[in-house]
Each structure stands twice: as structure tokens, then as C-alpha cells.
Design a protein around this motif. Structure first.
Motif, PDB file in Angstrom:
ATOM      1  N   PRO A   9       6.481  48.282  22.595  1.00 11.81           N
ATOM      2  CA  PRO A   9       7.714  47.699  23.118  1.00 11.81           C
ATOM      3  C   PRO A   9       7.747  47.814  24.647  1.00 11.81           C
ATOM      4  O   PRO A   9       7.367  48.844  25.190  1.00 11.81           O
ATOM      5  CB  PRO A   9       8.817  48.561  22.487  1.00 11.81           C
ATOM      6  CG  PRO A   9       8.166  49.316  21.390  1.00 11.81           C
ATOM      7  CD  PRO A   9       6.711  49.442  21.745  1.00 11.81           C
ATOM      8  N   ASN A  10       8.141  46.751  25.296  1.00 11.84           N
ATOM      9  CA  ASN A  10       8.317  46.731  26.757  1.00 11.84           C
ATOM     10  C   ASN A  10       7.016  46.853  27.547  1.00 11.84           C
ATOM     11  O   ASN A  10       7.045  47.056  28.751  1.00 11.84           O
ATOM     12  CB  ASN A  10       9.282  47.837  27.211  1.00 11.84           C
ATOM     13  CG  ASN A  10      10.577  47.809  26.418  1.00 11.84           C
ATOM     14  OD1 ASN A  10      11.156  46.743  26.208  1.00 11.84           O
ATOM     15  ND2 ASN A  10      11.004  48.964  25.955  1.00 11.84           N
ATOM     16  N   VAL A  11       5.870  46.770  26.867  1.00 11.65           N
ATOM     17  CA  VAL A  11       4.589  46.706  27.583  1.00 11.65           C
ATOM     18  C   VAL A  11       3.772  45.569  26.961  1.00 11.65           C
ATOM     19  O   VAL A  11       4.070  45.119  25.859  1.00 11.65           O
ATOM     20  CB  VAL A  11       3.791  48.030  27.493  1.00 11.65           C
ATOM     21  CG1 VAL A  11       4.526  49.158  28.192  1.00 11.65           C
ATOM     22  CG2 VAL A  11       3.464  48.399  26.066  1.00 11.65           C
ATOM     23  N   PRO A  12       2.739  45.091  27.675  1.00 11.78           N
ATOM     24  CA  PRO A  12       1.899  44.042  27.078  1.00 11.78           C
ATOM     25  C   PRO A  12       1.317  44.502  25.742  1.00 11.78           C
ATOM     26  O   PRO A  12       0.989  45.684  25.574  1.00 11.78           O
ATOM     27  CB  PRO A  12       0.799  43.847  28.121  1.00 11.78           C
ATOM     28  CG  PRO A  12       1.424  44.280  29.413  1.00 11.78           C
ATOM     29  CD  PRO A  12       2.324  45.416  29.053  1.00 11.78           C
ATOM     30  N   THR A  13       1.211  43.582  24.787  1.00 11.21           N
ATOM     31  CA  THR A  13       0.707  43.912  23.462  1.00 11.21           C
ATOM     32  C   THR A  13      -0.419  42.951  23.097  1.00 11.21           C
ATOM     33  O   THR A  13      -0.288  41.742  23.257  1.00 11.21           O
ATOM     34  CB  THR A  13       1.838  43.821  22.427  1.00 11.21           C
ATOM     35  OG1 THR A  13       2.872  44.734  22.803  1.00 11.21           O
ATOM     36  CG2 THR A  13       1.353  44.192  21.044  1.00 11.21           C
ATOM     37  N   VAL A  14      -1.526  43.517  22.629  1.00  7.61           N
ATOM     38  CA  VAL A  14      -2.722  42.736  22.318  1.00  7.61           C
ATOM     39  C   VAL A  14      -2.938  42.729  20.808  1.00  7.61           C
ATOM     40  O   VAL A  14      -2.830  43.767  20.151  1.00  7.61           O
ATOM     41  CB  VAL A  14      -3.959  43.339  23.023  1.00  7.61           C
ATOM     42  CG1 VAL A  14      -5.200  42.493  22.743  1.00  7.61           C
ATOM     43  CG2 VAL A  14      -3.719  43.459  24.531  1.00  7.61           C
ATOM     44  N   ASP A  15      -3.232  41.564  20.257  1.00  5.97           N
ATOM     45  CA  ASP A  15      -3.578  41.447  18.843  1.00  5.97           C
ATOM     46  C   ASP A  15      -5.039  41.883  18.676  1.00  5.97           C
ATOM     47  O   ASP A  15      -5.952  41.195  19.131  1.00  5.97           O
ATOM     48  CB  ASP A  15      -3.400  39.996  18.390  1.00  5.97           C
ATOM     49  CG  ASP A  15      -3.700  39.793  16.904  1.00  5.97           C
ATOM     50  OD1 ASP A  15      -4.295  40.698  16.285  1.00  5.97           O
ATOM     51  OD2 ASP A  15      -3.351  38.724  16.376  1.00  5.97           O
ATOM     52  N   VAL A  16      -5.251  43.036  18.039  1.00 10.42           N
ATOM     53  CA  VAL A  16      -6.608  43.560  17.869  1.00 10.42           C
ATOM     54  C   VAL A  16      -7.053  43.515  16.406  1.00 10.42           C
ATOM     55  O   VAL A  16      -8.000  44.197  16.009  1.00 10.42           O
ATOM     56  CB  VAL A  16      -6.731  45.013  18.410  1.00 10.42           C
ATOM     57  CG1 VAL A  16      -6.620  45.031  19.936  1.00 10.42           C
ATOM     58  CG2 VAL A  16      -5.709  45.937  17.780  1.00 10.42           C
ATOM     59  N   SER A  17      -6.379  42.698  15.593  1.00 11.69           N
ATOM     60  CA  SER A  17      -6.717  42.647  14.162  1.00 11.69           C
ATOM     61  C   SER A  17      -8.144  42.134  13.944  1.00 11.69           C
ATOM     62  O   SER A  17      -8.884  42.674  13.116  1.00 11.69           O
ATOM     63  CB  SER A  17      -5.699  41.810  13.394  1.00 11.69           C
ATOM     64  OG  SER A  17      -5.438  40.596  14.046  1.00 11.69           O
ATOM     65  N   GLY A  18      -8.550  41.112  14.690  1.00  9.64           N
ATOM     66  CA  GLY A  18      -9.917  40.598  14.556  1.00  9.64           C
ATOM     67  C   GLY A  18     -10.951  41.612  15.027  1.00  9.64           C
ATOM     68  O   GLY A  18     -12.023  41.757  14.433  1.00  9.64           O
ATOM     69  N   PHE A  19     -10.613  42.319  16.088  1.00 11.10           N
ATOM     70  CA  PHE A  19     -11.477  43.371  16.633  1.00 11.10           C
ATOM     71  C   PHE A  19     -11.720  44.450  15.570  1.00 11.10           C
ATOM     72  O   PHE A  19     -12.854  44.867  15.313  1.00 11.10           O
ATOM     73  CB  PHE A  19     -10.808  43.971  17.867  1.00 11.10           C
ATOM     74  CG  PHE A  19     -11.638  44.957  18.652  1.00 11.10           C
ATOM     75  CD1 PHE A  19     -12.225  44.589  19.851  1.00 11.10           C
ATOM     76  CD2 PHE A  19     -11.809  46.263  18.205  1.00 11.10           C
ATOM     77  CE1 PHE A  19     -12.969  45.507  20.591  1.00 11.10           C
ATOM     78  CE2 PHE A  19     -12.547  47.183  18.929  1.00 11.10           C
ATOM     79  CZ  PHE A  19     -13.138  46.802  20.127  1.00 11.10           C
ATOM     80  N   LEU A  20     -10.632  44.910  14.923  1.00 11.29           N
ATOM     81  CA  LEU A  20     -10.765  45.966  13.912  1.00 11.29           C
ATOM     82  C   LEU A  20     -11.475  45.450  12.660  1.00 11.29           C
ATOM     83  O   LEU A  20     -12.204  46.195  12.000  1.00 11.29           O
ATOM     84  CB  LEU A  20      -9.400  46.542  13.554  1.00 11.29           C
ATOM     85  CG  LEU A  20      -8.707  47.349  14.655  1.00 11.29           C
ATOM     86  CD1 LEU A  20      -7.388  47.917  14.152  1.00 11.29           C
ATOM     87  CD2 LEU A  20      -9.593  48.472  15.185  1.00 11.29           C
TER      88      LEU A  20
END
Length: 246
Positions: free
Chosen positions: A161-172
Motif C-alpha cells: 500500500p502507498n508504494v509501487p507494486t510489481v506483479d511477480v506471479s509470472g516470475f514465481l
């Protein structure tokens, strides 16, 4: 561990193409000039490429731009993009506030407007308002997408929350596939070395990993809200196990 980080970075493909970024508006930025209202504009830096918006005349603390600018990425392995809000002031343009974060945060939510924090300086200590941005990549590269999940991963985000958020689902998903369906976190793993980047450099509270997955018809959510993963060992009923090695 260099072998480990090499494997990680190989999951991230260099960017090729054009990143179209819309600077919608900013809110609550500081006033840096003594008299009258300030005239903010945004400068964007990504590797050798840079762009700027028009000036929001009298935008003062809550400027509105609604402007799309383009950043070129030519086989770029550069991870961080920097936004600097400046005040146009008779050739003596002064910095008002800024933020620097992985471009993957913008590219994780294509076409979606999201708020990003702004700070007085690059160490991201003193927050100074926020900026509303959206972006799309016309090209290739970045983090792997979660295309055909085979281990039950539903979504995974790195940030908070309140910081940049990256989708890492493909990475994992790629990591799990490399390790035959197991996600392994060594004891005291620093998430920034695991992924090869921070959601917000120098900002410890930004390092949150939230993993949603399904197993045996039930959905689970795992959250690490720590600078490091301290569990020793950590085991969870994930495809077929999520383990944290000693």
C-alpha cells in the motif's frame, strides 16, 4: 549466490519498444517558491531516454497534466525509472519532489491509473505528495507473464500500500517450474536480492511479498511483510510444498 542471482535476472527480459506514460496529475506536493503559485512539470528519466510534460500553469500543489509522453527502450536492462516534478521558473527550474522505482511497477498494470508516492529526495525518506500515472508498453520484455499456471499460483505482488507494486506471479511461476513445483527461500533471504530489484529503493517498508495460490480446492494467501524472510525453515502446503531452506 551469484549463480542464484544470475538465474533470477535471466527471468527478466530486456525491454524493447516504446513505453507510453500518462502523467495524469499530482496531489499535495510542496510549494518551493516564495511568491505566487508554482508552475509544475514532470521530467522522466529511463536509461538514456528522457521526456517531459508541458507545464501546469499555476498548478501549484495539485497540478493537472493529463499528458502522454513516450520513453524509448532499446534492448534496455535498466530497471529503474525516475520522475522529477520541477517548477518552471524563468530558466531556473527547481526540483519540487521526485520518485525512482522499477519500471516493472508501471508495466504490471497496463492502462490502469495508479498513485505513486513522491519524495523530497532520492533516498525516499520524506514523502512529498503523490503522482497519478498509467503506462503501456508497445513492445516486448520485462517480467514473465503468468500465462498457463501449473502450480496453483493465482497472483503474487511485490510492493504494498502507498508504494509501487510489481506483479511477480509470472516470475514465481518460472521459479517454481525451475525447482519442480517448489518455491525455495533461503534463510535470511533479502527479497531485493531474490527478485533483483526493490519496489521502492531505500524504503524498507516497501518490501512486501503477497502470494495467493490454490491447492486442493482451497485458496491460501501468504504474506511476508519483512525486509528479510526470517523463517527457518518455512514450509507451507504449496505445490507440493513451499519451503525455506536453512
Amino acid at each position: 549466490s551469484s549463480q542464484n542471482s544470475r538465474n533470477m535476472s535471466s527471468h527478466i527480459a530486456n525491454l524493447n519498444g516504446t513505453v507510453k506514460i500518462t502523467c495524469v496529475r499530482a496531489a499535495g506536493i510542496p510549494r518551493t517558491q516564495m511568491m505566487g503559485k508554482q508552475d509544475p512539470f514532470v521530467r522522466i528519466y529511463y536509461g538514456p531516454s528522457k521526456a517531459k510534460t508541458k507545464t501546469a500553469k499555476d498548478g501549484d500543489k495539485n497540478p493537472v497534466w493529463n499528458e502522454e509522453v513516450c520513453i524509448d527502450a532499446k534492448d534496455s536492462g535498466e530497471k529503474d525509472i525516475k520522475f522529477v516534478v520541477k517548477n518552471e521558473n524563468f530558466g531556473l527550474d527547481g526540483d519540487i519532489c521526485m520518485v525512482k522505482f522499477p519500471i516493472f511497477a508501471l508495466l504490471s498494470w497496463p492502462g490502469e491509473e495508479k498513485w505513486y508516492p513522491l519524495f523530497k529526495e532520492e533516498n525516499h525518506k520524506r514523502q512529498a505528495g503523490q503522482i497519478l500515472l498509467k503506462a503501456t508498453l508497445e513492445g516486448t520484455g520485462g517480467l514473465p507473464e503468468l500465462k498457463a499456471p501449473q502450480w496453483g499460483i493465482l497472483q503474487a505482488t511485490y510492493g504494498g500500500p502507498n508504494v509501487p507494486t510489481v506483479d511477480v506471479s509470472g516470475f514465481l511461476e518460472v521459479q517454481a517450474t525451475v525447482h519442480n513445483g517448489t518455491l525455495k527461500f533461503a534463510k535470511d533471504t533479502d527479497l531485493s536480492s531474490y527478485f533483483g530489484f526493490d519496489p521502492l529503493p531505500h524504503h524498507r517498508a516497501a518490501k512486501n511479498l503477497v502470494l495467493q495460490y490454490t491447492k486442493g480446492g482451497s485458496d491460501f494467501v501468504l504474506t511476508w511483510t519483512m525486509y528479510k524472510i526470517f523463517a527457518s525453515p518455512f514450509v507451507s502446503p504449496l505445490f507440493p510444498s513451499l519451503s525455506c531452506n536453512k
